[in-house]
Design a protein around this motif. Sequence first.
Motif, PDB file in Angstrom:
ATOM      1  N   ASP A 254     -27.108  54.937 -19.107  1.00 29.40           N
ATOM      2  CA  ASP A 254     -27.391  54.348 -17.794  1.00 29.40           C
ATOM      3  C   ASP A 254     -26.881  55.237 -16.665  1.00 29.40           C
ATOM      4  OD1 ASP A 254     -28.698  52.176 -18.898  1.00 29.40           O
ATOM      5  OD2 ASP A 254     -26.926  50.878 -18.895  1.00 29.40           O
ATOM      6  N   LEU A 255     -25.723  55.829 -16.858  1.00 24.74           N
ATOM      7  CA  LEU A 255     -25.172  56.710 -15.827  1.00 24.74           C
ATOM      8  C   LEU A 255     -26.058  57.944 -15.630  1.00 24.74           C
ATOM      9  CD1 LEU A 255     -21.352  56.577 -16.683  1.00 24.74           C
ATOM     10  CD2 LEU A 255     -22.412  55.756 -14.568  1.00 24.74           C
ATOM     11  N   ARG A 256     -26.474  58.531 -16.733  1.00 25.75           N
ATOM     12  CA  ARG A 256     -27.274  59.755 -16.641  1.00 25.75           C
ATOM     13  C   ARG A 256     -28.698  59.493 -16.169  1.00 25.75           C
ATOM     14  NH1 ARG A 256     -24.935  62.459 -22.280  1.00 25.75           N
ATOM     15  NH2 ARG A 256     -22.979  63.212 -21.366  1.00 25.75           N
ATOM     16  N   HIS A 258     -29.244  57.534 -13.582  1.00 25.38           N
ATOM     17  CA  HIS A 258     -29.137  57.262 -12.144  1.00 25.38           C
ATOM     18  C   HIS A 258     -29.258  58.575 -11.360  1.00 25.38           C
ATOM     19  CE1 HIS A 258     -28.260  55.615  -8.380  1.00 25.38           C
ATOM     20  NE2 HIS A 258     -27.051  55.088  -8.577  1.00 25.38           N
ATOM     21  N   VAL A 261     -26.057  60.249  -9.837  1.00 24.85           N
ATOM     22  CA  VAL A 261     -24.961  60.704 -10.697  1.00 24.85           C
ATOM     23  C   VAL A 261     -25.141  62.194 -10.986  1.00 24.85           C
ATOM     24  CG1 VAL A 261     -23.920  60.550 -12.999  1.00 24.85           C
ATOM     25  CG2 VAL A 261     -24.506  58.457 -11.750  1.00 24.85           C
ATOM     26  N   ALA A 264     -21.895  63.064 -16.094  1.00 29.83           N
ATOM     27  CA  ALA A 264     -21.227  61.962 -16.803  1.00 29.83           C
ATOM     28  C   ALA A 264     -20.955  62.408 -18.231  1.00 29.83           C
ATOM     29  CB  ALA A 264     -22.095  60.707 -16.786  1.00 29.83           C
ATOM     30  N   CYS A 271     -15.688  57.118 -19.203  1.00 26.49           N
ATOM     31  CA  CYS A 271     -16.631  58.159 -18.799  1.00 26.49           C
ATOM     32  C   CYS A 271     -16.043  58.856 -17.583  1.00 26.49           C
ATOM     33  CB  CYS A 271     -17.980  57.555 -18.412  1.00 26.49           C
ATOM     34  SG  CYS A 271     -19.009  57.100 -19.795  1.00 26.49           S
ATOM     35  N   VAL A 273     -17.053  60.792 -14.344  1.00 30.08           N
ATOM     36  CA  VAL A 273     -18.294  60.784 -13.567  1.00 30.08           C
ATOM     37  C   VAL A 273     -18.087  61.477 -12.227  1.00 30.08           C
ATOM     38  CG1 VAL A 273     -20.062  59.306 -12.519  1.00 30.08           C
ATOM     39  CG2 VAL A 273     -18.931  58.588 -14.637  1.00 30.08           C
ATOM     40  N   LEU A 284     -23.287  52.961  -7.032  1.00 32.25           N
ATOM     41  CA  LEU A 284     -23.290  53.095  -8.488  1.00 32.25           C
ATOM     42  C   LEU A 284     -22.878  51.785  -9.156  1.00 32.25           C
ATOM     43  CD1 LEU A 284     -23.598  54.831 -11.005  1.00 32.25           C
ATOM     44  CD2 LEU A 284     -21.226  55.569 -10.717  1.00 32.25           C
ATOM     45  N   LEU A 288     -25.052  49.577 -11.846  1.00 33.78           N
ATOM     46  CA  LEU A 288     -24.561  49.214 -13.186  1.00 33.78           C
ATOM     47  C   LEU A 288     -24.571  47.698 -13.391  1.00 33.78           C
ATOM     48  CD1 LEU A 288     -21.593  51.740 -13.607  1.00 33.78           C
ATOM     49  CD2 LEU A 288     -23.808  51.794 -14.779  1.00 33.78           C
TER      50      LEU A 288
END
Length: 319
Positions: A254-256, A258, A261, A264, A271, A273, A284, A288
């Motif tokens: 999910d982070l990657r 976005h 971002v 991460a 993580c 970040v 962010l 999430l």
Amino acid sequence: MLIFTFANLLINKMTSISIHNLSKSYGDTHAVQHLSLEVKKGELFGLIGPDGAGKTTVFRMLTTLILPDEGTASIEGWDIVKDYKEIRKHVGYMPGRFSLYQDLTVEENLTFFATVFGTTIAENYDLIKDIYEQIKPFSNRRAGKLSGGMKQKLALCCALIHKPKVLLLDEPTTGVDVVSRKEFWEMLFRLKAQGVTILVSTPYMDEAKRCDRIALIQGGHFLRVDTPEGIVAGYPHTLFALRSSKDMYHLLNDLRSHAHVRSAFSFGENCHVTLWTDSTPDELLHYLNKKGHTGIEMTPICPSVEDCFMDILGEKEES
């Protein structure tokens, strides 16, 4: 001209290991590419990088086991090609793999290496005393029957038995337990205090902070050479430690995904970040939450050498 020559002599007296434009290839594989480095006398210097980065090739050239394709290097003023006999007399080398005679006892191995260098255990006992005292109870045990930590201490004793000016250690703490790793570094600090120059390689980024200076190496190139503090101080981003109720796999994905971002990576339970400059932590967190994450914790932290290494690699790939 006289002043320039005197300055060069002074620099040479302060330099223990000198590497200039050193390169080595194996067929189409460029193991080491145009490396240059100066290690000062009495310095504890670390080559930090993952397996396959080129660390062992550097050590094998410095110990005169293989010849470089290009460039030059010297140890204590001796050229690694022309003066290989002198280098072998004055350098202690501990390769990555345990390379002592496994069917000989601890004492027999040590006596053998002392004899090869024309000395005795007693003559240089002051240099190995602190280490040897720890393995002395096992002096009649075959080397192949020792634990990983004890093998490591025996190998270090054998590398020191001829009282070398320079100690070259290729991943000496790989495959040993945390306690043995800590003890080993304490031994290195004591050797440094006795004036021994130490060049050590490791894939463990947490060991970098124990060195006076380090070179981050990847793909046969030096990415950065500086003190551990200098490398960390040069980290250009705000770094966050982030965790949520979901497992690491889903959190990273999910982070990657976005757009805001920048990077991460998983570090233990968190993580690590970084965000692009046009984004905020609140944006962010909102993202999430929409993805179903709960119990989110996001805290600014100081970067480690490993964070810096990953950032430099990312910049290199982008360029």
